[in-house]
Write a protein that holds these residues in place. Structure first.
Motif, PDB file in Angstrom:
ATOM      1  N   LEU A 354       5.148   4.805  -5.813  1.00 24.10           N
ATOM      2  CA  LEU A 354       4.909   5.704  -4.685  1.00 24.10           C
ATOM      3  C   LEU A 354       3.469   5.565  -4.175  1.00 24.10           C
ATOM      4  N   SER A 355       2.518   5.407  -5.113  1.00 26.16           N
ATOM      5  CA  SER A 355       1.109   5.251  -4.737  1.00 26.16           C
ATOM      6  C   SER A 355       0.901   3.996  -3.893  1.00 26.16           C
ATOM      7  N   MET A 360       0.018   1.458   1.295  1.00 25.76           N
ATOM      8  CA  MET A 360       0.507   0.519   2.306  1.00 25.76           C
ATOM      9  C   MET A 360       0.487   1.175   3.692  1.00 25.76           C
ATOM     10  N   ARG A 361       0.970   2.392   3.764  1.00 33.35           N
ATOM     11  CA  ARG A 361       1.012   3.097   5.044  1.00 33.35           C
ATOM     12  C   ARG A 361      -0.388   3.472   5.528  1.00 33.35           C
ATOM     13  N   SER A 362      -1.246   3.868   4.576  1.00 29.99           N
ATOM     14  CA  SER A 362      -2.607   4.273   4.965  1.00 29.99           C
ATOM     15  C   SER A 362      -3.418   3.095   5.491  1.00 29.99           C
ATOM     16  N   GLN A 363      -3.057   1.869   5.047  1.00 28.72           N
ATOM     17  CA  GLN A 363      -3.758   0.671   5.515  1.00 28.72           C
ATOM     18  C   GLN A 363      -3.070   0.036   6.726  1.00 28.72           C
TER      19      GLN A 363
END
Length: 562
Positions: A354-355, A360-363
């Motif tokens: 999950l981390s 991935m989404r934050s980048q």
């Protein structure tokens, strides 16, 4: 003399240099090699001829080096009308056709095909293969592809290889072997293009053909490969990839060692296949050794190869090394992120998976369909039912990804593992597509775990319609009957298998002891005794029983045929 270690072309025969030059064009896979061959042609005085001037121009054009192509063309002393027509029309057509492939526009490609016909260039040995590739990649028909191939007046290895790929694209694997026979009759020898098509066809035909005589086809490709006197890095890479694809990882690694013994330097493609073979065997030390070899020899660890390493280390049980490889990657693509998520998932590390998904989404990396297969699988391995439903809904709601069969299979597996059989059945009924083998297979596995005999019979029926010759379905159903004590039904299943000529696919495991890999089949009792594995299994079984766990009848060294 010119070396064959992946960075040069084979040595020139001084007795018949013209014939040798013609054959060497098959080896020009890079701009460096083309320039090297061009230099040899100039040194031997053949650069003024129409034949070699045109060929070297074509080779430069294929690599996108227009300036060098026109320089080579200018060196031709006496240009005939066809050579001018080729340089003006043929080269432009090849580029136009390749542009259509890049833009994924079949209709425009067909328009250029019409131009080729009107210009009398449809049968050109360079325009023809470009058209074949265009029809293959843009969804044309096999009939259109075959018509182009049949009209090529002077077929070369590129033409034969392109047509073989066409047959593969349209799932006409057996026709590849017919083409191979024709090629031999016309006097063409096996080369990287045709070997690649042949091995791929062998792999496709062999895959999933339980008990079929077609299993021998990959052996046929191996025999042809061994008979070749000259083998370059492309050929070695192809045969290693073919063996790996067919689950023959030990042989793939063996061929890799032979390749090194013959002083052929592997490239990035070879490396990727060998790493996959190590993943299949679960041989961590072998994988580390190959990784170290690549670093020591300057083999480029690009995104694809780093992703293969992440997958290999995770599947070989070294998730921390997998994480380290991921962390030091200079750049990552969506597949790198997805594989890392999957690696944590198969180790039951849901929160780590999950981390990675969150990072991935934050980048600003956008997850794709494969990413959601990985995260749903992580939910399944960790029993996170509510979270699985959240991701399943998030996929279409926030990212516009329509769930496909793999996503539904993950959800069915997740629900089934958690004992929510009715919920899994309900999801299957609501699917917008017909359930495939992966869906029913997940439900059948759950029936075994939860001892749902009647449902297992219904599911097995549906599976056998989809995969009538898969022994694994019969074996699973037999195990379910055995667990329920229905021994007459077990015998009935065995008789059905015998009548169909099916046999259980013998599973295997591997273990590394002192840098040597031992592979064990389900019946290798003597091998177990040699390494003390059987005594360890017995000890573990007793310890499990003392802790209150009663292993089912399949635990240990028993086998379906016992």
């Amino acid at each position: 003399m010119l070396s064959t270690v992946g960075k040069s072309i084979p040595a020139i025969s001084l007795q018949n240099p013209a014939e040798t030059f013609s054959s060497l064009f098959n080896f020009t896979k890079s701009l460096h090699l083309i320039k090297q061959l061009h230099a040899q042609i100039v040194l031997n005085g053949f650069h003024h001829s129409i034949l070699f001037g045109s060929q070297i121009s074509n080779a430069y054009i294929d690599m996108g080096s227009l300036e060098n192509a026109f320089k080579a063309f200018d060196q031709i002393s006496l240009k005939n009308p066809r050579s001018w027509n080729t340089i003006i029309s043929g080269f432009n057509l090849v580029f136009a056709i390749k542009a259509c492939i890049g833009l994924s526009v079949l209709q425009n490609g067909k328009s250029f095909h019409s131009v080729a016909i009107k210009s009398g260039l449809e049968d050109d040995p360079y325009v023809g293969p470009a058209l074949i590739n265009m029809y293959i990649q843009l969804g044309g028909s096999l009939e259109e592809t075959r018509k182009v191939f049949d009209k090529i007046y002077e077929r070369n290895s590129v033409s034969w290889g392109a047509m073989m790929k066409g047959c593969l694209k349209f799932s006409k694997d057996l026709e590849v072997f017919e083409l191979f026979d024709q090629m031999k009759k016309f006097g063409f020898e096996l080369d990287p293009y045709s070997l690649d098509g042949l091995v791929q066809a062998c792999g496709n035909v062999c895959a999933g053909k339980d008990g079929s005589a077609l299993h021998g086809l990959i052996d046929f490709a191996v025999e042809l490969f061994i008979e070749l006197e000259e083998k370059d890095v492309v050929m070695w890479s192809t045969i290693i990839a073919g063996l790996t694809k067919n689950g023959r990882a030990c042989e793939a690694i063996s061929f890799f060692r032979r390749m090194l013994d013959e002083s052929i330097m592997p490239n990035e493609i070879t490396f990727s296949s060998v790493i996959l073979a190590c993943s299949q065997l679960g041989t961590l030390q072998q994988g580390k050794s190959v990784h170290g070899f690549a670093i020591r020899n300057g083999i480029k660890l690009d995104v694809v190869n780093c992703t293969s390493l992440i997958d290999m280390y995770a599947k070989c049980g070294s998730i921390e090394v997998s994480r380290r490889v991921f962390n030091v990657m200079p750049e990552r693509d969506v597949f790198s992120w997805s594989v890392m998520i999957n690696g944590f998932g198969i180790h039951g590390l849901y929160y780590e998976a999950l981390s990675v998904f969150t990072s991935m989404r934050s980048q600003k990396h956008v997850p794709n369909s494969i990413t959601f297969v990985s995260i749903l699988s992580a939910c399944s391995h960790s029993g996170k039912v509510e979270e699985g439903w959240d991701f399943f809904e998030l996929m279409s709601r926030d990212f516009g990804i329509t769930p496909i069969e793999e996503h539904y299979a993950c959800m069915v597996d997740l629900l089934s593992r958690a004992g929510k059989i009715e919920e899994a059945e309900s999801l299957i009924e609501k699917m917008p597509m017909d359930p495939g083998a992966s869906i029913w297979g997940a439900l059948l596995s759950a029936c075994r775990i939860h001892k749902r005999v009647e449902l297992a019979e219904k599911v097995a029926e549906k599976l056998l319609v989809l995969e009538p010759d898969q022994s694994s379905v019969y074996v699973m159903l037999s195990n379910i009957y055995a667990a329920a004590g229905k021994w007459e039904m077990v015998k009935k299943i065995r008789r059905k298998m015998s009548k169909k000529g099916l046999q259980k696919i013998i599973g295997f495991s591997s273990i590394e002891i002192e840098q040597k890999v031992y592979v064990f089949g389900a019946k290798d009792r003597l091998s177990y005794n040699k390494t003390g594995v059987e005594s360890v299994l017995i000890f573990l079984r007793y310890q499990m029983q003392e802790l209150g766990y009663m292993p089912d009848i399949r635990f240990g060294l028993q086998d379906f045929d016992d």
